[in-house]
Motif scaffolding. Structure first.
Motif, PDB file in Angstrom:
ATOM      1  N   LEU A  78       0.825  -1.210   0.000  1.00 22.20           N
ATOM      2  CA  LEU A  78       0.000   0.000   0.000  1.00 22.20           C
ATOM      3  C   LEU A  78       0.859   1.260   0.000  1.00 22.20           C
ATOM      4  N   LYS A  79       1.998   1.217   0.682  1.00 21.89           N
ATOM      5  CA  LYS A  79       2.908   2.362   0.641  1.00 21.89           C
ATOM      6  C   LYS A  79       3.396   2.606  -0.784  1.00 21.89           C
ATOM      7  N   GLN A  80       3.752   1.519  -1.489  1.00 22.29           N
ATOM      8  CA  GLN A  80       4.188   1.647  -2.877  1.00 22.29           C
ATOM      9  C   GLN A  80       3.058   2.159  -3.759  1.00 22.29           C
ATOM     10  N   PHE A  81       1.858   1.667  -3.477  1.00 31.42           N
ATOM     11  CA  PHE A  81       0.688   2.033  -4.267  1.00 31.42           C
ATOM     12  C   PHE A  81       0.414   3.533  -4.160  1.00 31.42           C
ATOM     13  N   GLU A  82       0.625   4.087  -2.959  1.00 33.98           N
ATOM     14  CA  GLU A  82       0.321   5.500  -2.740  1.00 33.98           C
ATOM     15  C   GLU A  82       1.325   6.420  -3.423  1.00 33.98           C
ATOM     16  N   THR A  83       2.463   5.872  -3.867  1.00 35.85           N
ATOM     17  CA  THR A  83       3.432   6.687  -4.609  1.00 35.85           C
ATOM     18  C   THR A  83       3.049   6.805  -6.080  1.00 35.85           C
ATOM     19  N   LYS A  84       2.084   6.000  -6.522  1.00 41.35           N
ATOM     20  CA  LYS A  84       1.639   6.043  -7.914  1.00 41.35           C
ATOM     21  C   LYS A  84       0.598   7.143  -8.097  1.00 41.35           C
ATOM     22  N   ASP A  85       0.521   7.678  -9.318  1.00 41.63           N
ATOM     23  CA  ASP A  85      -0.531   8.657  -9.570  1.00 41.63           C
ATOM     24  C   ASP A  85      -1.839   7.930  -9.874  1.00 41.63           C
ATOM     25  N   GLU A  86      -2.902   8.684 -10.050  1.00 41.34           N
ATOM     26  CA  GLU A  86      -4.234   8.093 -10.193  1.00 41.34           C
ATOM     27  C   GLU A  86      -4.325   7.168 -11.397  1.00 41.34           C
ATOM     28  N   LEU A  87      -3.740   7.569 -12.524  1.00 40.21           N
ATOM     29  CA  LEU A  87      -3.807   6.744 -13.730  1.00 40.21           C
ATOM     30  C   LEU A  87      -3.069   5.415 -13.535  1.00 40.21           C
TER      31      LEU A  87
END
Length: 274
Positions: free
Chosen positions: A104-113
């Protein structure tokens, strides 16, 4: 969700609906299972007052509901909210909680797209092509001017794969063509030609062959590859099972045939829901 989950309390009479993955949750243990097994699908759709109310009213967990409300007021990030929830429920192992938190930490570094593409790719891998198509189209309708060309090309390519999975080969060919325009990946070009062959678009095949400077030998190679894929498909377990059922039916063993068919359909349903 496809597996038996031991619940300590009474399941909810009204489930909590996780919109990001189209899943109904009936217990806190099931919520834990969902969080650790479907991390790519996790969104903030359970970080809300409605979820707190569900925990209070359906799960009869006053203390947890109060804590959830406090965490919302503190505006803790998604990974921290999930970690605290998993810790309170006590269903997941420490290793599972740590892995979920890191993802989830990695996921939150991604932008919406990028987050939408991760979820769409997950649906694609699970064979849920229609849902994947909807999510890829959302990306293509909402990308920004600064969005990378290779990213958009990969989205178009995977959209083509999803269309092909639904046997919409004409749509797949269009998607693969768009993909090649964005990413110039030879794989996208090849899949476009194969989709055109499968949709019997002879005129388009000739047009693309000229555009891509594909000679007769290259086209023959694509045809041979397609035939090889068809041959492999003929010998898979499901097709062999269907042939067996048809043989049983012809031999007037209708009851056995029906039982076998029901067993196949049950397996397909379980695979789809997994």
């Amino acid at each position: 969700m496809g597996q038996l989950i031991l619940c300590m309390g009474k399941p909810a009479s009204e489930p909590y609906y996780m919109e990001s993955a189209s899943v109904n949750i009936y217990s806190l243990e099931e919520m834990s299972y969902y969080l650790i097994r479907n991390t790519d699908f996790i969104d903030t759709d359970f970080m809300c007052a409605e979820f707190c109310d569900w925990v209070r009213d359906e799960m009869r967990q006053e203390e947890l509901a109060d804590q959830l409300s406090d965490w919302l007021k503190q505006e803790v990030p998604l990974y921290e909210f999930s970690r605290r929830l998993l810790t309170y429920i006590g269903y997941a192992t420490s290793e599972e909680m740590k892995e979920t938190e890191n993802l989830l930490k990695q996921f939150e570094t991604k932008d919406e797209l990028e987050r939408h593409k991760i979820r769409a790719d997950r649906f694609l891998r699970r064979g849920k092509y229609t849902v994947a198509i909807e999510k890829y189209i959302w990306i293509l309708e909402n990308f920004k001017e600064e969005t990378r060309k290779d990213f958009l090309g990969n989205v178009w390519h995977n959209l083509g794969v999803a269309y092909a999975g639904n046997f919409l080969f004409a749509h797949a060919a269009e998607a693969f063509h768009k993909a090649y325009e964005w990413n110039t990946n030879p794989e996208s070009m090849k899949e476009e030609i194969l989709s055109l062959i499968l949709s019997d678009q002879k005129g388009e095949i000739e047009k693309r062959a000229r555009e891509y400077e594909l000679g007769e030998e290259a086209l023959k190679g694509y045809m041979a590859e397609l035939e090889e894929k068809k041959d492999r498909a003929k010998v898979n377990e499901a097709s062999e099972k269907i042939k067996m059922c048809y043989t049983l039916y012809k031999e007037r063993q209708e009851e056995t045939s029906v039982q076998e068919i029901r067993g196949m359909v049950k397996k397909w349903k379980q695979a789809y829901r997994a």
